[in-house]
Design a protein around this motif. Structure first.
Motif, mmCIF file in Angstrom:
data_model
loop_
_atom_site.group_PDB
_atom_site.id
_atom_site.type_symbol
_atom_site.label_atom_id
_atom_site.label_comp_id
_atom_site.label_asym_id
_atom_site.label_seq_id
_atom_site.Cartn_x
_atom_site.Cartn_y
_atom_site.Cartn_z
ATOM 1 N N ASN A 219 0.833 -1.199 0.000
ATOM 2 C CA ASN A 219 0.000 0.000 0.000
ATOM 3 C C ASN A 219 0.873 1.255 0.000
ATOM 4 N N HIS A 226 -6.425 3.621 -4.055
ATOM 5 C CA HIS A 226 -7.415 3.397 -3.005
ATOM 6 C C HIS A 226 -7.862 4.677 -2.305
ATOM 7 N N HIS A 231 -10.655 5.946 1.591
ATOM 8 C CA HIS A 231 -10.586 7.102 2.497
ATOM 9 C C HIS A 231 -11.577 8.205 2.118
ATOM 10 N N PHE A 378 -7.490 7.496 8.827
ATOM 11 C CA PHE A 378 -6.820 6.873 7.687
ATOM 12 C C PHE A 378 -6.535 5.402 7.999
ATOM 13 N N ASP A 382 -7.864 1.629 6.291
ATOM 14 C CA ASP A 382 -6.966 0.621 5.690
ATOM 15 C C ASP A 382 -7.003 -0.686 6.463
HETATM 16 FE FE FE Z 1 -4.613 4.198 2.919
#
Ligand code: FE
Ligand code: FES
Length: 448
Positions: A219, A226, A231, A378, A382
């Motif tokens: 990531n 993404h 987000h 954040f 994730d």
């Molecule tokens: Fe992220």
């Protein structure tokens, strides 16, 4: 009667690579996928520890965490527990945190200052450079010729880059500077802004997450795809900070599997360093080379992964989070240690120029904790995805027959690269070129 199709439902592997001029493996040129078992299987996790973690340079600490003789922190290198210690002579040693008698954990604290470490089992004592100095009743029980030197703590090679301490147990691995290679040019952009160097003013933050370590490493390596989806709530609620104008990005790949994604505000002629105090801009320009200034000016974000498990994120934030906060630029370091195929031990550091004002550091720290702390918005977005990926990747059918796909922008990188510097530069802001690079290197080591 039903029949079962035992062919893979998605391609497993299927990559093509070649050599580039700088010795790095070329990016895969065909459809690229990674078997899902690599994200959940215990035997593959064991292989990772042996084939990757045992031989790579691994980030263990920032030098500012252990400034004085005797200062130490205890850390992980993969699953090996180590003590990182500043010795009486000022050197840094990284040593297995295991008594050489019968192997008990030697130091149980996370951080401290000690001239010696005494084992809690039979009392063997080691100096903070790893030398065995004391063995209770050794003349009587082992003999006067007992060779203490053959029982010193096992030490790793330890080298520093701009205050970042890395260690490896592989005597044949290249030097840290050669391991970083062309990536050093980009790391220096944010680590070298001040002649005073950097520090980790708030120490390290640690948490466990239920997910495979590679998901975060990939990531950070370059997943711009993404952001607007995973987000989205952060963007919709205005939590992402202000960003002037449109942006453009590049993905950059380096020997040994390292990657960077760098993005800047597009179409700006003036050289500015958002987040940094304007009175420090002349110093930044003198500290960096003209090519580094070109890369770093008007940066909106720079993130990447030093293979295998150190990721970084540099991002300026105008106005901080709360009224009265100053503009600042956050540099976060994050290490992913796989304590199992399904559990990752994470450490995070804020890194800041040593001689910047306290309110600047606090504003940068707030950005790190509110965006990327263990419970930040954040991070929560994730981690939810990473937990769910672990959940499904653990399925027997999934592990046997399904792969994760990384073909985004394979033949459709839609941008022109705006920077021409070290490394393999791809003009593709939203793509999976860096993930392909990371996993190609990973698969080369795992299957080579
Ligand atoms: Fe992220
Ligand atoms: Fe440490 Fe015996 S295990 S002294």
């Amino acid at each position: 009667m039903t029949t079962v199709d035992d062919s893979p439902s998605t391609p497993l592997g299927g990559t093509v690579s070649s050599s580039t001029g700088n010795g790095a493996a070329a990016a895969p040129t065909q459809s690229f996928s990674v078997p899902r078992r690599y994200f959940a299987d215990s035997s593959d996790w064991e292989s990772e520890l042996e084939r990757i973690f045992r031989h790579s340079w691994l980030f263990v600490a920032h030098e500012s965490e252990i400034p004085e003789p005797g200062d130490y922190v205890t850390r992980l290198m993969g699953t090996d527990q180590v003590i990182v210690s500043r010795t009486e002579s000022g050197d840094v040693r990284t040593m297995l945190n295991s008594c050489t008698h019968r192997g008990t954990l030697l130091c149980k604290a996370d951080v401290g200052n000690a001239s010696h470490f005494r084992c809690g089992y039979h009392g063997w004592t080691f100096a903070n450079d790893g030398k065995l100095t004391g063995v209770p009743r050794y003349r009587e029980l082992y003999g006067a010729d007992f060779d203490k030197a053959s029982f010193n703590l096992r030490a790793a090679r330890t080298e520093s880059f701009h205050g970042l301490l890395f260690a490896t147990f592989d005597a044949d691995q290249v030097s840290l500077r050669d391991y970083l290679g062309d990536m050093a040019f980009y790391l220096e952009c944010f680590l070298g802004v001040s002649a005073a160097g950097t520090e980790a003013p708030y120490g390290a933050f640690r948490f466990l997450h239920q997910g495979n370590w590679k998901l975060e490493a990939d990531n950070f390596s370059g997943d711009g795809y993404h952001l607007r989806h995973a987000h989205r709530a952060g963007f919709d609620l205005g939590l992402m900070g202000s960003q002037a104008g449109s942006t453009e990005g590049v993905c950059i790949q380096f020997e040994h599997g390292h990657t960077i994604r760098a993005q800047r505000t597009a179409g700006v002629e003036e050289i500015a360093f958002p987040g940094y105090p304007e009175e420090r801009w002349p110093e930044i320009r003198s500290q960096l080379s003209p090519a580094q200034v070109e890369m770093f000016a008007n940066s909106t974000v720079m993130h990447g992964t030093i293979f295998p498990n150190l990721s970084f994120l540099h991002t300026p934030r105008a106005g901080g989070f709360d009224p009265g906060d100053v503009d600042a630029a956050m540099v976060q370091l994050r290490v992913f240690n796989p304590v199992g195929p399904d559990t990752t031990d994470e450490l995070c550091w804020l890194v800041a120029p040593t001689d910047y004002a306290e309110d600047w550091k606090e504003s940068a720290f707030k950005t790190m904790q509110r965006q990327h702390g263990a419970t930040a918005f954040f991070e929560s977005d994730d981690m939810e995805n990473f937990r769910r990926m672990l959940q499904v990747n653990s399925g027997v059918e999934t592990r046997a027959r399904v792969a994760a796909n990384f073909d985004l922008a394979h033949d459709h990188a839609p941008y022109e690269a705006w920077f021409d510097g070290p490394g393999n530069i791809v003009g593709s802001d939203i793509s999976e070129v860096n993930q392909r690079w990371f996993y190609q290197h990973y698969l080369d080591l795992m299957e080579g």
